[in-house]
Motif scaffolding. Sequence first.
Motif, mmCIF file in Angstrom:
data_model
loop_
_atom_site.group_PDB
_atom_site.id
_atom_site.type_symbol
_atom_site.label_atom_id
_atom_site.label_comp_id
_atom_site.label_asym_id
_atom_site.label_seq_id
_atom_site.Cartn_x
_atom_site.Cartn_y
_atom_site.Cartn_z
ATOM 1 N N HIS A 167 21.166 47.114 1.299
ATOM 2 C CA HIS A 167 19.990 46.351 0.884
ATOM 3 C C HIS A 167 20.218 44.871 1.186
ATOM 4 C CE1 HIS A 167 16.451 45.238 -1.389
ATOM 5 N NE2 HIS A 167 17.177 44.328 -2.007
ATOM 6 N N PHE A 168 19.234 44.250 1.783
ATOM 7 C CA PHE A 168 19.287 42.822 2.077
ATOM 8 C C PHE A 168 18.022 42.194 1.531
ATOM 9 C CE2 PHE A 168 17.829 39.333 4.777
ATOM 10 C CZ PHE A 168 18.896 38.464 4.661
ATOM 11 N N GLN A 169 18.183 41.112 0.793
ATOM 12 C CA GLN A 169 17.036 40.406 0.253
ATOM 13 C C GLN A 169 16.980 39.022 0.894
ATOM 14 O OE1 GLN A 169 16.737 40.399 -3.975
ATOM 15 N NE2 GLN A 169 14.891 39.158 -3.992
ATOM 16 N N HIS A 170 15.896 38.763 1.596
ATOM 17 C CA HIS A 170 15.706 37.489 2.273
ATOM 18 C C HIS A 170 15.418 36.384 1.257
ATOM 19 C CE1 HIS A 170 14.363 34.728 5.382
ATOM 20 N NE2 HIS A 170 13.338 34.450 4.621
ATOM 21 N N GLN A 171 16.058 35.229 1.463
ATOM 22 C CA GLN A 171 15.794 34.080 0.603
ATOM 23 C C GLN A 171 15.353 32.923 1.497
ATOM 24 O OE1 GLN A 171 19.432 33.532 -1.581
ATOM 25 N NE2 GLN A 171 18.875 35.103 -3.073
ATOM 26 N N SER A 217 17.236 30.394 4.479
ATOM 27 C CA SER A 217 16.792 30.370 5.879
ATOM 28 C C SER A 217 16.453 28.959 6.330
ATOM 29 C CB SER A 217 15.573 31.269 6.070
ATOM 30 O OG SER A 217 15.921 32.609 5.872
#
Length: 163
Positions: free
Chosen positions: A48-52, A56
């Motif tokens: 699981h990867f959660q973009h922040q 970025s």
Amino acid sequence: MGRHDEPFGPVHIVGWQPLPRPEQQRAFVVKMKPDQDFTSLPTVETFHFQHQAHISHRVWNAFDQGDALFPKDAAAELARRAESLNEFTESQIERAWKRLAEWTTETCSPSQKTCIQESIGITIVESPPLDWNGLVVETSKAQLMEQFREAVDRVRFRMAAYG
């Protein structure tokens, strides 16, 4: 194990190109069967990867809004010009229609083709308007080899194993 005509199996390395791209960038191609799920391959691990967004933006700014990683180059400029291209030779248009028919197994009548071309604004010209003229492209083999050697000298390796 790959077939005899696939000496490296289903994984193939995509090589470097003599363009101003990051030297550390790597790319691989994995041959897959139609409708095969990439995550079902035995060596693929999902997580699981959660973009922040704020992270970025920090990375984006650290690399000069991407210019430090992907400087302007002739290939990128040619691609930018191609995005809005609407002038093609008769030969290019015919090849495109032929390729479309091969992909979709559907054919269009000449009148349908004309109607579609006119509706999307395609213009027929005598010679292709898109070329490398006016773009800075290194053509010296010696200079390209020197740039390649410099890039290879900066390459670093990191060993990783999962087990």
